[in-house]
Design a protein around this motif. Structure first.
Motif, PDB file in Angstrom:
ATOM      1  N   LEU A  69       3.803   1.687  -1.288  1.00  0.00           N
ATOM      2  CA  LEU A  69       4.327   1.929  -2.639  1.00  0.00           C
ATOM      3  C   LEU A  69       3.229   2.449  -3.569  1.00  0.00           C
ATOM      4  N   ARG A  70       2.072   1.832  -3.473  1.00  0.00           N
ATOM      5  CA  ARG A  70       0.974   2.243  -4.369  1.00  0.00           C
ATOM      6  C   ARG A  70       0.518   3.661  -4.047  1.00  0.00           C
ATOM      7  N   SER A  71       0.545   4.005  -2.771  1.00  0.00           N
ATOM      8  CA  SER A  71       0.113   5.355  -2.381  1.00  0.00           C
ATOM      9  C   SER A  71       1.060   6.424  -2.914  1.00  0.00           C
ATOM     10  N   ILE A 101       3.104   4.105  -7.527  1.00  0.00           N
ATOM     11  CA  ILE A 101       3.678   2.930  -8.173  1.00  0.00           C
ATOM     12  C   ILE A 101       2.576   1.881  -8.354  1.00  0.00           C
ATOM     13  N   PHE A 116       0.829  -1.209   0.000  1.00  0.00           N
ATOM     14  CA  PHE A 116       0.000   0.000   0.000  1.00  0.00           C
ATOM     15  C   PHE A 116       0.863   1.258   0.000  1.00  0.00           C
ATOM     16  N   PHE A 159      13.323   4.143  -5.055  1.00  0.00           N
ATOM     17  CA  PHE A 159      11.887   4.108  -4.807  1.00  0.00           C
ATOM     18  C   PHE A 159      11.211   5.380  -5.336  1.00  0.00           C
ATOM     19  N   GLU A 179      -2.836   3.814  -6.517  1.00  0.00           N
ATOM     20  CA  GLU A 179      -1.802   4.395  -7.369  1.00  0.00           C
ATOM     21  C   GLU A 179      -2.384   5.436  -8.314  1.00  0.00           C
ATOM     22  N   ALA A 204       6.362   6.909 -12.569  1.00  0.00           N
ATOM     23  CA  ALA A 204       5.007   6.368 -12.720  1.00  0.00           C
ATOM     24  C   ALA A 204       4.014   7.522 -12.862  1.00  0.00           C
TER      25      ALA A 204
END
Lengths: 420, 254
Positions: A368-370, A373, A366, B98, B73, B105
């Motif tokens: 990373l997605r937040s 990504i 989560f 990161f 995302e 992205a």
């Protein structure tokens, strides 16, 4: 000349017959110690036979496919060696040549540590090795990394059987880094049976790496046996990526007090790969420390086995042993059998072990997605991160960078830039 | 910018948010204050797309679009940023690697070309000065071994690099000493602007001395029970939650 074993190897008799036929052509046949060692090993193999399901040590790894495959003995070329300039007294020779020039030294060490009495494949290797490598590091020498590359030849109709044998003798207070690299021609079918014996001198420091990227169709059965005396420091990192059926064993025996060993490993299995890791750390002496971290990433229908034995003998007071095994399962069909085995006979010791098996961490995903990504890339990044925890410990920069690149590519991630 | 209408959300069938209405315009900074268990972090989680929460009623419009339909995302790529109360450690991936993945992205989503190493490094250097982040934190694995203050500062650094339109700061002040708090607040203030809105979620008024909000809302038991200007935070500081007739207690089971 290759000798074909046209009948199945399933009976150990085939091997016994082959031994009789090949014995006179093997290196060291004219040296009584070596000839006796070979005979003792083949005799022991005759008694042990191939391991079966009922053998506790082979419970989760079925060697049936290996035993049933007709193979031919390979001539056994010595490996390719990459090294810088070597300090005076350092010897890097094929075992065959070593026997001509340093027969006493080799005779006193070869086969004395990797226990063919307990292990059928070590017994076969000890009986049948055709050539290999001998490295001698004199006392006090500080040696730049030496890389030993074992590769395969082009395939014939019958799969090849390679016996790889390494003997490393490191003198008192010497410092040495060894990289073992096993690879083969993709899509070829063969068996590597490898035995490496590493004997450290007192206060010696050895940093060992093994990269196993055999052909995806290959079998790889290997034992690394280490002898660590007083105040020596041994560190090993195993990276297993190739092979259809793999069993890698690392065994460290402390033969003196105040020695230290780091035994780390990372293996990546997918498809129907089977990867078995056995480690044995024998705290036979007091005041020794061992640190062990094995990580596995299993995808598709891959199977993993981890068995970590730690013996703490009666006299081994003040032992400090830590073992950790972590497995990441990326698919529902992947399986792992993990088993720590601690046998502790001393009472004043510190021993810990822990095993985790799981999927990627939801909190991390989560996070990373937040940040934007995507879910797939986030999973790749976390898989890479899990593995990179081991890779980042490599002390040889070129090797570390190479494996980082391999990991990033395997996970379809962008290259690292400087400073990352 | 952000319009929350009658938002209800639950965790494991327990209703935490019970009808939130809130409008944040472009460039505004809103503070959400409330006692423990009032639903502050749930609100932050729902807005960022944490899937532990189930939205049972209501809607959230972000720039006129249905925010709740988007993956986490996608929200981030559209400009929503959550500064975590507990930043997550990612051993094995450096902070820079990161962030580059995140920046690219987002750029890809906007139809922009990916930043090359040089351009990315320039961006990072620029933002580091703003946040006064120590150089070595860039090369270290994300949040691993960072102190509490460093983690929070790293969150604000991420925010600076990702340049969001809506930033949600979830208890960014928790666990910080006064110096760290001031440093974090300075970073946040440097990022205030007419095109960036912020939701500052906090238990204490302390942070709001440094990040002065345009509006203050008091959340209790899953609802906004009182809204006002920045003086409401001061009133709360003086009288306490109880003085405003709000129970400050941790409900059973939390």
């Amino acid at each position: 000349m290759a000798t074909a074993l046209n009948s199945e190897l399933s009976t150990s008799k085939t091997h016994l017959d082959a031994f009789t036929e090949l014995e006179k052509s093997m290196p060291g046949h004219d040296l009584p110690t070596i000839a006796r060692l070979r005979r003792a090993a083949i005799a022991r193999f005759g008694e042990l036979g191939f391991p079966g399901e009922r053998d506790e040590d082979w419970k989760f790894t079925n060697v049936g496919p290996i035993v049933r495959t007709p193979m031919r003995y390979d001539n056994g070329l010595s490996p390719c060696v990459e090294c810088g300039s070597l300090p005076h007294g350092v010897q890097v020779l094929s075992l065959k040549e070593g026997l001509n020039r340093f027969s006493e030294l080799i005779e006193s060490h070869l086969g004395q540590y990797a226990d063919f009495k307990q292990h059928p494949f070590v017994a076969l290797n000890t009986a049948f090795w055709r050539d290999g490598l001998f490295i001698y590091i004199p006392p006090g020498a500080v040696v730049e990394p030496i890389t030993v590359v074992w590769s395969t030849e082009h395939q014939s109709d019958i799969p090849a059987l390679y016996y790889r044998r390494l003997l490393i003798v490191v003198g008192t207070e010497a410092q040495f880094t060894l990289v073992e690299d096993y690879h083969g021609i993709p899509q070829t079918h063969y068996l590597t049976n490898a035995v490496t014996e590493i004997v450290l001198g007192e206060r010696a420091l050895v940093d060992h790496y093994k990269i196993q990227h055999e052909s995806p169709n290959a079998y790889h059965l290997a034992t690394t046996q280490v002898v660590a005396p007083y105040k020596s420091n041994f560190s090993t990192h195993y990276f297993g990526m190739g092979g259809e059926l793999v069993r890698n064993e690392v065994r460290v025996k402390f033969t003196g007090s105040h020695a230290e060993a780091t035994v780390n490993g990372l293996y990546l299995a997918r498809g129907t790969q089977h990867m078995d890791n056995h480690t044995v750390i024998d705290h036979a002496m007091p005041h020794c420390a061992s640190h062990e971290l094995y990580k596995g990433i299993l995808d598709d229908k891959a199977r993993g086995v981890f068995n970590g034995k730690i013996f703490v003998r009666l006299d081994a007071q003040k032992t400090d042993a830590k073992q950790t095994n972590q497995t990441l399962l990326l698919s529902d069909d992947a399986t792992i059998n993990t088993k720590p085995q601690l046998e502790i006979y001393a009472d004043d010791v510190k021993c810990t072990h822990g095993a985790t098996v799981g999927q990627l961490d939801e909190q991390q995903l989560f996070y990373l997605r937040s940040r934007g990504i995507g879910a797939d890339q986030a999973r790749s990044l976390l898989t890479y991160a899990f593995a990179n925890d081991i890779v980042s410990r490599i002390q040889v920069p070129s090797l570390r960078q190479k494996l980082e690149r391999t990991l990033l590519e395997a996970n379809h991630l962008p290259k690292l830039e400087e400073g990352e | 910018m952000l319009e929350i209408r009658n938002l209800h959300a639950s965790v494991e069938d327990r209703e935490i948010l019970r009808g939130i209405d809130l409008t944040v315009r472009s460039g505004e900074v809103h503070a959400i204050m409330g006692p423990n268990g009032s639903g502050k972090s749930t609100l932050a989680g729902v807005l960022a797309g944490r899937d532990a929460y189930a939205v049972t009623e209501g809607e959230v419009l972000y720039e006129g679009k249905n925010l709740l339909e988007m993956d986490p995302e996608e929200r981030a790529r559209e400009g929503v940023f959550l500064a975590f109360q507990y930043p997550v450690e990612i051993p094995g991936v450096t902070n820079t690697y990161f962030l580059r993945a995140a920046v690219n992205a987002i750029r890809k989503h906007r139809g922009e070309s990916e930043l090359d190493a040089g351009a990315f490094l320039k961006l990072v250097r620029e933002k580091m000065k703003l946040i006064q982040l120590k150089d070595d934190l860039l090369k270290r694995p994300v949040n691993e071994g960072f102190s509490g203050g460093e983690k929070k500062r790293n969150e604000i650094f991420h925010m600076a690099v990702l340049d969001p339109k809506l930033a949600i700061l979830d208890e960014t002040d928790s666990g910080l000493d006064i110096d760290a708090l001031r440093a974090v607040a300075d970073g946040v203030n440097a990022l205030r602007g007419p095109n960036r809105s912020m939701l500052v979620i906090t238990h204490y008024q302390r942070l709001l001395q440094y990040i002065v909000p345009d509006r203050v809302h008091i959340l209790a038991n899953g609802r906004i029970v009182k809204s006002g200007g920045k003086e409401l935070a001061l009133e709360l500081e003086e009288k306490g939650y109880a003085g405003l007739g709000i129970e400050d207690r941790v409900p059973a089971g939390v």
